[in-house]
Scaffold this motif. Structure first.
Motif, PDB file in Angstrom:
ATOM      1  N   GLN A   1      -3.785   4.246   1.003  1.00  0.00           N
ATOM      2  CA  GLN A   1      -4.299   4.163   2.373  1.00  0.00           C
ATOM      3  C   GLN A   1      -3.911   5.387   3.189  1.00  0.00           C
ATOM      4  O   GLN A   1      -2.744   5.775   3.214  1.00  0.00           O
ATOM      5  CB  GLN A   1      -3.716   2.913   3.037  1.00  0.00           C
TER       6      GLN A   1
ATOM      7  N   LYS B   1     -14.919   2.812  -0.463  1.00  0.00           N
ATOM      8  CA  LYS B   1     -13.645   2.426  -1.070  1.00  0.00           C
ATOM      9  C   LYS B   1     -12.638   2.071   0.039  1.00  0.00           C
ATOM     10  O   LYS B   1     -11.926   1.073  -0.047  1.00  0.00           O
ATOM     11  CB  LYS B   1     -13.137   3.609  -1.912  1.00  0.00           C
TER      12      LYS B   1
ATOM     13  N   ILE C   1      -2.452  -0.527  -2.672  1.00  0.00           N
ATOM     14  CA  ILE C   1      -3.710   0.087  -2.236  1.00  0.00           C
ATOM     15  C   ILE C   1      -3.392   1.456  -1.620  1.00  0.00           C
ATOM     16  O   ILE C   1      -2.497   1.560  -0.794  1.00  0.00           O
ATOM     17  CB  ILE C   1      -4.383  -0.819  -1.165  1.00  0.00           C
TER      18      ILE C   1
ATOM     19  N   GLU D   1       2.908   3.736  -8.026  1.00  0.00           N
ATOM     20  CA  GLU D   1       2.065   2.569  -8.280  1.00  0.00           C
ATOM     21  C   GLU D   1       2.764   1.588  -9.218  1.00  0.00           C
ATOM     22  O   GLU D   1       2.820   0.385  -8.968  1.00  0.00           O
ATOM     23  CB  GLU D   1       0.764   3.084  -8.906  1.00  0.00           C
TER      24      GLU D   1
ATOM     25  N   SER E   1       0.847  -1.191   0.000  1.00  0.00           N
ATOM     26  CA  SER E   1       0.000   0.000   0.000  1.00  0.00           C
ATOM     27  C   SER E   1       0.880   1.236   0.000  1.00  0.00           C
ATOM     28  O   SER E   1       2.035   1.184   0.410  1.00  0.00           O
ATOM     29  CB  SER E   1      -0.924  -0.005   1.221  1.00  0.00           C
TER      30      SER E   1
ATOM     31  N   GLU F   1     -12.897  -1.318   1.604  1.00  0.00           N
ATOM     32  CA  GLU F   1     -12.477  -2.483   0.811  1.00  0.00           C
ATOM     33  C   GLU F   1     -11.081  -2.975   1.177  1.00  0.00           C
ATOM     34  O   GLU F   1     -10.730  -4.108   0.881  1.00  0.00           O
ATOM     35  CB  GLU F   1     -12.459  -2.105  -0.682  1.00  0.00           C
ATOM     36  N   ALA F   2     -10.275  -2.102   1.801  1.00  0.00           N
ATOM     37  CA  ALA F   2      -8.908  -2.520   2.156  1.00  0.00           C
ATOM     38  C   ALA F   2      -8.989  -3.686   3.137  1.00  0.00           C
ATOM     39  O   ALA F   2      -9.838  -3.702   4.023  1.00  0.00           O
ATOM     40  CB  ALA F   2      -8.153  -1.356   2.774  1.00  0.00           C
TER      41      ALA F   2
END
Ligand code: BES
Ligand code: MN
Ligand code: MN
Length: 462
Positions: A399, A266, A397, A385, A195, A269-270
Motif C-alpha cells: 500500500q 489493483k 497488502i 511478506e 499491509s 482492491e484494498a
C-alpha cells in the motif's frame, strides 16, 4: 527463527515500562526550549541499544541534534540490515485537547485496542515503533538467534526535515553500508489486514509573506483604498486550485507519474469503506481532485495544502484594522517523479507572479524531499511478506502511503539500497494530533514480526 511469542509474553510488562520511560522525555525537536530533553532521549536510546546487544553504540554529533548509532556485526560475509528510526517527536499542541498530559503516558483500553493502548506524544510516531526494533534485537541476541549483521541509525530531527541526517549520511557511506534498510515509521490497514507501505510522498514546504502598507492601518480611514494583505493572500491561495481541485501552478503536473489502469484497479482492491472513513473523522463527505478515488487522492496524487495562516487581529472582541502583513505555511505533497526543488521553484515563480499591485510577496522555502516507491519484487519486500505471513497468517497488502519520510529517497541515492517500510501503526493512532496512542497489540506484534524479517532476509540472500 523460533516464534518470539513466548519471550514477548514473558517480558511484555518490562517492554511496556521501558517504552513508557522513553515517552516521558519531551523530545520536541521543533522547539529549542526542549533541547536538553532531546539530548537526554538520545542518551536513553543509546543505553537501551547497548543493553539490547549492540557491540558498539555511539552518539554521533552533527550540526544539529545527534544521531544514535549502534551495531552488531557477527560475520562480515552475512547480510547487514540498517534500521532507521527517529527519537524526536512533534510538538503536542494544542495541549487542552489532550485527555491526559502528552508526556505522562497512560494505558487505556479503546474499541480498537481492547488490550490497551499507550497514550503519549511519540507513542506511535516514532518512539514506540523504533523501540520495537530495539526489543526485537534483544530477543534475537538473548536467544542466540541473530542471523545477520545489524546497524541502527536513530535520528533526532525527522520531524523538522532531517537536515543533519543528510549531512551524516553523505559523510558516513562506508560506516552505513548495508544490504537493506528497515523502517517502522508508517502504518498498516488494520489489525486483521496487514499491509506493507510501498510508497511515500515527497514534500515541498514553503512559507509565504504578503506585505502591504508599512504599518497596520485604520480599516475605516484606509479600507477600500489600499490592498489588504490578508484579503490578497487568501485570494491568491484560493486561486491555487481550480473548480476540479487541480493545482493551477503551471508545470506542476509535468513530471507526475501516471499509474496504469491495471495498477489503479489493483489499488482499488484494498479493503476500504468510505462511510467509515468519513465517520472516523466526522465529516459528511470527502473532498478532492476530480477523477480520483479517496485512496488515490491521498497516496498517488500530489497536493497543496495550507498548514497555517495568520495576520491581523485575533484577540478578544473586535479591532478595526488592516494589517500590514499576512502569512501562511504551505505544504505540497509530491509523487514520483516530481522533483521537490523544481516544484519549490515553480511555486515561488507562480506565487510571486500572481501578486497584485499594492503588495510585495516573499516565498521562503523550508525543506523538502523526494517521493519513494519500493518495488514489490525486491528481495527485501519478499522477505517482509514472508515475515508477515509467519506472524499474521496472511499475505500483507502492498500500500502506498500519503505521508513522507523525506530521507528515504536520499538513502537510496547515497547508500544504494532499498528501504522496507514495516509500519505497525493505525490511522486512528492520531499521530501529530492530540491523544496520540499506540496499541499494545501493535507494539508486541511488531516485536514478533521483525525477527522473522531478519530470518527470511538472511535466508533469501544466500
Ligand atoms: N512517520 C511520519 C510519516 C508517515 C506516517 C508516513 C504515517 C506514512 C504513514 C513522519 O514522522 C512524519 O511525520 N513525516 C512528516 C514529514 C517531515 C518532513 C516533517 C510528514 O509526513 O508530514
Ligand atoms: Mn515518524
Ligand atoms: Mn511524524
Amino acid at each position: 527463527m523460533k516464534s518470539a511469542k513466548p519471550y514477548i509474553e514473558k517480558n511484555k510488562d518490562r517492554f511496556i515500562d521501558e517504552l513508557v520511560s522513553l515517552l516521558k522525555i519531551p523530545s520536541i525537536s521543533a522547539d529549542s526550549a526542549y533541547k536538553k530533553d532531546v539530548l537526554k532521549t538520545a542518551e536513553a536510546v543509546k543505553n537501551q541499544l547497548k543493553k539490547a546487544g549492540c557491540d558498539t553504540v555511539e552518539i554521533c554529533e552533527t550540526p544539529g541534534y545527534p544521531i544514535v548509532y549502534g551495531e552488531k556485526i557477527i560475520n562480515k560475509k552475512l547480510p547487514t540490515i540498517l534500521v532507521y528510526g527517529h527519537y524526536d517527536v512533534q510538538p503536542p499542541d494544542p495541549l487542552d485537547l489532550w485527555d491526559s498530559p502528552p508526556f505522562e503516558p497512560v494505558i487505556k483500553k479503546t474499541k480498537l485496542h481492547p488490550e490497551g493502548a499507550i497514550f503519549a506524544r511519540g507513542s506511535c510516531d516514532d518512539k514506540g515503533q523504533m523501540y520495537m526494533h530495539v526489543k526485537a534485537l534483544e530477543y534475537m541476541t538473548e536467544t542466540n538467534q541473530l542471523p545477520c549483521n545489524v546497524k541502527f541509525m536513530i535520528e533526532g530531527e525527522e520531524e523538522v526535515g532531517s537536515s543533519s541526517l543528510e549531512w551524516f549520511v553523505t559523510r558516513n557511506r562506508e560506516k552505513l553500508a548495508n544490504d537493506v534498510i528497515l523502517i517502522s515509521d508508517t502504518g498498516m490497514i488494520s489489525k486483521d489486514v496487514p499491509s506493507i507501505t510501498t510508497g511515500l510522498r515527497g514534500l515541498s514546504y514553503v512559507e509565504v509573506e504578503v506585505t502591504g502598507p508599512n504599518r497596520d492601518l485604520h480599516s475605516g480611514l484606509y479600507g477600500g483604498a489600499v490592498a489588504n494583505p490578508i484579503n490578497v493572500l487568501t485570494k491568491m491561495i484560493a486561486s491555487l486550485h481550480d473548480e476540479n481541485n487541480h493545482i493551477t501552478i503551471p508545470g506542476f503536473y509535468d513530471d507526475v507519474e501516471e499509474l496504469s489502469t491495471d495498477e489503479r484497479a489493483k489499488m482499488a482492491e484494498a479493503p476500504f469503506n468510505l462511510k467509515d472513513y468519513e465517520a472516523s473523522i466526522d465529516i459528511d463527505s470527502v473532498y478532492g481532485e476530480k477523477g480520483y478515488s479517496t485512496n488515490e487522492r491521498n497516496s498517488i496524487r500530489p497536493t497543496l495544502d495550507v498548514n497555517g495562516i495568520w495576520g491581523g487581529y485575533i484577540g478578544e472582541g473586535a479591532k478595526t484594522v488592516i494589517a500590514s502583513q499576512a502569512f501562511a505555511k504551505i505544504s505540497m505533497r509530491l509523487v514520483p517523479d516530481q522533483d521537490w526543488r523544481k516544484i519549490t521553484e515553480l511555486f515561488k515563480n507562480h506565487f510571486e507572479s500572481i501578486a497584485p499591485k499594492g503588495v510585495r510577496v516573499k516565498v521562503k522555502p523550508h525543506h523538502g524531499g523526494q517521493a519513494y516507491v519500493t518495488p514489490i519484487d525486491s528481495l527485501g519486500y519478499k522477505a517482509a511478506e514472508k515475515a508477515y505471513e509467519a506472524t499474521f497468517g496472511k499475505t500483507p497488502i502492498p500500500q502506498r502511503s500519503g505521508g513522507s519520510i523525506p530521507i528515504v529517497a536520499l538513502f537510496e541515492k547515497e547508500l544504494k539500497s532499498k528501504t522496507i517500510l514495516m509500519g505497525f501503526g493505525l490511522d486512528s493512532d492520531a499521530i501529530h494530533s492530540p491523544n496520540e496512542h499506540f496499541g499494545i497489540w501493535n507494539y508486541l506484534k511488531g516485536i514478533e514480526t521483525i525477527p522473522q524479517f531478519y530470518h527470511y532476509f538472511t535466508k533469501m540472500s544466500s
